[in-house]
Design a protein around this motif. Structure first.
Motif, PDB file in Angstrom:
ATOM      1  N   SER A  30       0.853  -1.191   0.000  1.00 46.85           N
ATOM      2  CA  SER A  30       0.000   0.000   0.000  1.00 46.85           C
ATOM      3  C   SER A  30       0.881   1.231   0.000  1.00 46.85           C
ATOM      4  N   ILE A  31       0.271   2.349  -0.304  1.00 46.40           N
ATOM      5  CA  ILE A  31       0.947   3.642  -0.195  1.00 46.40           C
ATOM      6  C   ILE A  31      -0.090   4.655   0.271  1.00 46.40           C
ATOM      7  N   SER A  32       0.287   5.495   1.231  1.00 48.32           N
ATOM      8  CA  SER A  32      -0.648   6.460   1.803  1.00 48.32           C
ATOM      9  C   SER A  32       0.086   7.761   2.096  1.00 48.32           C
ATOM     10  N   PHE A  33      -0.692   8.827   2.236  1.00 49.80           N
ATOM     11  CA  PHE A  33      -0.114  10.118   2.607  1.00 49.80           C
ATOM     12  C   PHE A  33       0.092  10.150   4.115  1.00 49.80           C
ATOM     13  N   ASN A  34       1.171  10.806   4.541  1.00 54.75           N
ATOM     14  CA  ASN A  34       1.510  10.802   5.961  1.00 54.75           C
ATOM     15  C   ASN A  34       1.195  12.114   6.672  1.00 54.75           C
ATOM     16  N   GLY A  35       0.538  13.040   5.984  1.00 57.19           N
ATOM     17  CA  GLY A  35       0.176  14.303   6.624  1.00 57.19           C
ATOM     18  C   GLY A  35       1.083  15.461   6.291  1.00 57.19           C
ATOM     19  N   VAL A  36       2.270  15.179   5.749  1.00 56.55           N
ATOM     20  CA  VAL A  36       3.166  16.266   5.336  1.00 56.55           C
ATOM     21  C   VAL A  36       2.581  16.918   4.083  1.00 56.55           C
ATOM     22  N   ASN A  37       2.444  18.223   4.071  1.00 56.48           N
ATOM     23  CA  ASN A  37       1.777  18.902   2.949  1.00 56.48           C
ATOM     24  C   ASN A  37       2.529  20.128   2.460  1.00 56.48           C
ATOM     25  N   THR A  38       3.855  20.089   2.594  1.00 61.64           N
ATOM     26  CA  THR A  38       4.676  21.168   2.056  1.00 61.64           C
ATOM     27  C   THR A  38       5.860  20.574   1.324  1.00 61.64           C
ATOM     28  N   ALA A  39       6.340  21.297   0.311  1.00 65.98           N
ATOM     29  CA  ALA A  39       7.535  20.915  -0.434  1.00 65.98           C
ATOM     30  C   ALA A  39       8.238  22.182  -0.872  1.00 65.98           C
ATOM     31  N   ALA A  40       9.531  22.064  -1.140  1.00 62.07           N
ATOM     32  CA  ALA A  40      10.300  23.247  -1.524  1.00 62.07           C
ATOM     33  C   ALA A  40      11.435  22.835  -2.436  1.00 62.07           C
ATOM     34  N   GLY A  41      11.878  23.780  -3.286  1.00 64.81           N
ATOM     35  CA  GLY A  41      13.003  23.538  -4.172  1.00 64.81           C
ATOM     36  C   GLY A  41      12.690  22.462  -5.187  1.00 64.81           C
ATOM     37  N   ASP A  42      13.725  21.676  -5.557  1.00 64.66           N
ATOM     38  CA  ASP A  42      13.474  20.543  -6.444  1.00 64.66           C
ATOM     39  C   ASP A  42      12.435  19.636  -5.794  1.00 64.66           C
ATOM     40  N   PHE A  43      11.399  19.296  -6.585  1.00 64.89           N
ATOM     41  CA  PHE A  43      10.273  18.598  -5.966  1.00 64.89           C
ATOM     42  C   PHE A  43      10.655  17.164  -5.603  1.00 64.89           C
ATOM     43  N   SER A  44      10.253  16.755  -4.392  1.00 67.63           N
ATOM     44  CA  SER A  44      10.406  15.381  -3.923  1.00 67.63           C
ATOM     45  C   SER A  44       9.143  15.005  -3.170  1.00 67.63           C
ATOM     46  N   GLY A  45       8.534  13.889  -3.569  1.00 62.78           N
ATOM     47  CA  GLY A  45       7.284  13.487  -2.938  1.00 62.78           C
ATOM     48  C   GLY A  45       7.440  12.454  -1.847  1.00 62.78           C
ATOM     49  N   ALA A  46       8.635  11.852  -1.722  1.00 61.14           N
ATOM     50  CA  ALA A  46       8.802  10.748  -0.780  1.00 61.14           C
ATOM     51  C   ALA A  46       8.510  11.152   0.653  1.00 61.14           C
ATOM     52  N   SER A  47       8.798  12.411   0.998  1.00 65.80           N
ATOM     53  CA  SER A  47       8.592  12.837   2.385  1.00 65.80           C
ATOM     54  C   SER A  47       7.117  12.965   2.740  1.00 65.80           C
ATOM     55  N   MET A  48       6.232  12.878   1.745  1.00 63.30           N
ATOM     56  CA  MET A  48       4.808  13.077   2.001  1.00 63.30           C
ATOM     57  C   MET A  48       4.005  11.777   1.969  1.00 63.30           C
ATOM     58  N   VAL A  49       4.678  10.633   1.776  1.00 58.45           N
ATOM     59  CA  VAL A  49       3.950   9.368   1.681  1.00 58.45           C
ATOM     60  C   VAL A  49       4.584   8.312   2.579  1.00 58.45           C
ATOM     61  N   THR A  50       3.775   7.295   2.866  1.00 61.17           N
ATOM     62  CA  THR A  50       4.249   6.108   3.592  1.00 61.17           C
ATOM     63  C   THR A  50       4.022   4.897   2.700  1.00 61.17           C
ATOM     64  N   PRO A  51       5.081   4.360   2.088  1.00 64.53           N
ATOM     65  CA  PRO A  51       4.920   3.155   1.272  1.00 64.53           C
ATOM     66  C   PRO A  51       5.124   1.906   2.114  1.00 64.53           C
ATOM     67  N   VAL A  52       4.379   0.852   1.788  1.00 69.33           N
ATOM     68  CA  VAL A  52       4.535  -0.444   2.443  1.00 69.33           C
ATOM     69  C   VAL A  52       4.812  -1.482   1.366  1.00 69.33           C
TER      70      VAL A  52
END
Length: 710
Positions: A132-154
């Protein structure tokens, strides 16, 4: 062969040509085109090496071919293949596929015919760990975009992210027709010959050796064209209901079977109409079954998202050139997401993605995420396996962060976590705090100061995720750990063993020992239930802990049971609750417990009548004629079978001389109420002496007769 004189003639080797009537003379120029030298493999083999991979091999012909083109289900999937092998990694688990290969010759600019058909079914796949993959509540990003900090993969790999701007389109559309209800559902059959048409069947078609042997999934119906007795070529149509392509980006998915028993030009086409069936765009997908694909169901997908009409129709069109062209369809699915006003800003790609020239500082965007299950190759989106999945809004900043924040770690680091651990995050960010989630990020604890203690929930197993936040150069920084296992289940669950008290007499103590549990006296609710007795049953009677015997005990009064005969079908059940995690534990049921309160006399009672005794007179004391052992009394007497009392008047016997009579004595043992006797022996009565004997005569030396009470 006659020439028509039009000036546009084609000539083929092996034919004779004559000029048309009235035409002669002139010059005829003939250019012969060389035959194509490209060769088709005849030994194509397909091997499913995993649920998500099929390896193709064939004999490589580098003399006649410059490269090969690969087809799956009649659709090209690769070209410019310059070896005798190809790996298809785009297959799904548990699915049948059909492959062909064509050789290409650059000099002749031509392709060979199709190779032999290689059929293969990928094995089914079971995920070792549910992904599964879900959002972890982080809702900000900056600079070169990276989405890993905003999701929880299993249990996912190859994470990719997509960024859009705008509003989504709502719920998706889907309709499925598997024909298993023995009707056409959303499809309308028609053809140019009323004698034949699209039909439904659950077995083989009437024509021998053609068509499928059953439906795609087994046990249901499928739709097919019955081509027998047709006027060839004959066209059959199967037309859908009206679809809304303006609201939904539609996709057609179906399974086809074109088993023709031989190589024939039987055709299957997919056509589209955007005006409710008035006009048609033909052959947006097509398949000509030459060579024969065999009795195999093949999956096909056709993208209809380019058609935006709200009066959209789809039809299957078959062209039969023979009675063998029984083309079949099954499990037709038309589906698609709702069209949205979203504009894609960053396409699906792994981290990181350059964003400064695309995203606007301070704007809100939508994040989509996906990853691939490593065991089965299934692509998971947030919310399931349907693209593009759910999205989460986030705000992007152009600020380039210089501070750092690392994912939290815990100490001690032993896993699974079995007790309290210290959670710490490192980095140059300030005001670092930590929190945790035991449900995959659905809910989180409050924020605690860095270095806080996490205590896992008692008596369960699970996974915990730790996260941290702190203040960086551009704002709040967040970091999150991978999931760590914890296990707080009871490691010393008690066992109970009850001692059988058989035979139970009077008041007995039932004892139950406790195993494994290190604090056996702390068990709660220890109770005993006794059944199967006449009057001594108990239900849920509390037991007490005896520190001397180290047993749980219950005093059981059995005196009211088993008095006339032993009771042997009594059962004893003991239960209790382990103190650590509240686990209810039960002793193995005791069966066949015996209650025996019948009398047990320790000293047997007997009556003995000595032989050779002589008596006489009117008052013979019968008690002097026998001896006893044990505890016996309440005697009764008989002379020659007649009941008498003591003293006994013997004057009616032995009047003329000694007379033998039978003397019988019966007594009662008062200890258990047992009857002792009757005991009998012969005595002599002599009333001819002239005097009253009244006493027993001299005992003879003969052997005595003894009777022992039972």
């Amino acid at each position: 062969m006659a020439l028509d004189g039009t000036g546009d003639e084609r000539f083929y080797p092996g034919y004779d040509y004559t000029a048309p009537s009235g035409r002669s003379g002139g010059t005829l120029e003939v250019t012969e085109t060389a035959a194509c030298s490209a060769s088709a493999p005849t030994d194509l083999a397909a091997n499913a090496t995993s649920p998500t991979q099929v390896d193709l091999t064939w004999t490589y012909d580098g003399t006649n071919n410059d490269y090969y083109t690969i087809y799956r289900g009649g659709t090209q999937i690769a070209t410019n293949v310059t070896t005798g092998s190809y790996t298809d990694s785009t297959v799904a688990a548990g699915t049948a596929y059909s492959y062909t290969v064509r050789g290409h010759n650059n000099t002749g600019a031509c392709d060979s015919a199709d190779s032999n058909v290689a059929n293969v079914t990928t094995p089914a796949c079971t995920e070792l760990t549910p992904s599964s993959i879900s959002f972890n509540g982080v809702n900000t990003a900056a600079g070169d975009f990276s989405g890993a900090s905003m999701v929880t993969p299993v249990d996912l790999m190859n994470l990719e992210f997509r960024v859009t701007e705008g509003t989504g389109g709502g719920a998706p559309f889907s309709q499925t027709d598997n024909f298993d209800a023995n009707n056409f559902g959303n499809w309308i059959p028609s053809d140019t010959n009323t004698s034949n048409n699209w039909l439904l069947d659950a077995n083989t078609t009437p024509s021998s050796n053609v068509g499928p042997s059953g439906d795609h999934t087994g046990g249901g119906y499928y739709a097919y064209t019955e081509s027998s007795s047709g006027s060839y070529p004959e066209t059959y149509w199967l037309t859908s209901n009206v679809l809304d392509g303006s609201t939904y980006a539609l996709n057609l998915d179906f399974w086809w079977n074109m088993n023709t028993d031989t190589d024939l030009s039987c055709e299957l086409h997919v056509d589209v109409s955007t005006d409710g069936g008035t006009n048609w765009t033909n052959s947006v997908w097509s398949r000509t079954n030459n060579p024969n694909s065999g009795d195999v169901w093949v999956n096909q997908n056709v993208d209809l998202s380019a058609y935006t009409s709200n009066n959209l129709e789809v039809r299957f069109r078959t062209i039969s050139s023979s009675w063998r062209c029984d083309t079949a369809l099954d499990d037709i699915v038309i589906s698609g997401p709702a069209r949205a006003t979203e504009v894609e800003r960053l396409a699906w790609n792994p981290d990181p993605q350059e964003a400064s020239a695309i995203l606007t500082n301070g704007n809100s965007y939508n994040l989509y995420a996906r990853g691939t299950d490593p065991e089965c190759g299934t692509v998971y989106y947030v919310g399931g396996t349907t693209t593009p999945g759910n999205s989460q809004a986030f705000t992007w900043s152009s600020c380039t962060e210089t501070a750092t924040l690392n994912a939290p770690t815990f100490s001690p680091t032993t896993t699974p976590i079995t007790g309290p651990v210290t959670v710490t995050a490192t980095g140059t960010a300030t005001g670092i705090q930590v929190s945790w989630s035991e449900d995959g990020g659905a809910t989180w604890s409050a924020w605690f100061a860095n270095g806080a203690t996490y205590t896992p929930t008692s008596c369960i197993t699970g996974n915990v995720i730790f996260r941290a936040q702190g203040t960086g150069t551009c704002g709040t920084l967040t970091a999150q750990s991978a999931a760590a296992a914890f296990d707080t289940t009871d490691k010393d669950v008690a066992t109970l063993t009850t001692t059988n008290p058989s035979p139970a007499t009077g008041v007995v103590t039932i004892q139950t020992a406790v195993g494994v549990e290190t604090a056996p006296a702390t068990l709660t609710g220890v109770s005993v239930t006794i059944g199967g007795s006449s009057a001594c049953n108990v239900t849920g009677a509390a037991m007490t802990w005896n520190g001397t015997t180290s047993r749980w005990e219950y005093s059981w009064d059995t005196s009211a049971c088993g008095t006339s005969a032993a009771e042997t079908t009594v059962t004893i059940d003991v239960t209790g609750t382990d103190p650590d995690c509240g686990t209810v534990v039960n002793a193995v049921q005791l069966t066949g417990v015996t209650i025996d309160n019948t009398c047990v006399d320790g000293t047997p009672s007997t009556i003995t009548i000595a032989p050779g005794q002589t008596v006489g007179g009117t008052a013979v004391d019968l008690t002097t004629l026998f001896s006893t052992t044990g505890n016996v009394g309440s005697f009764t007497y008989k002379i020659n079978g007649t009941t008498v009392t003591s003293p006994w008047d013997s004057s009616a016997y032995g009047t003329t001389g000694p007379q033998a009579v039978t003397f019988e004595v019966t007594g009662t043992d008062p200890d258990c109420g047992d009857i002792v006797g009757p005991v009998s022996n012969s005595i002599t009565v002599n009333n001819a002496l002239g005097t009253d004997a009244g006493v027993a005569g001299v005992a003879s030396k003969n052997k005595q007769l003894d009777v022992t009470a039972p």
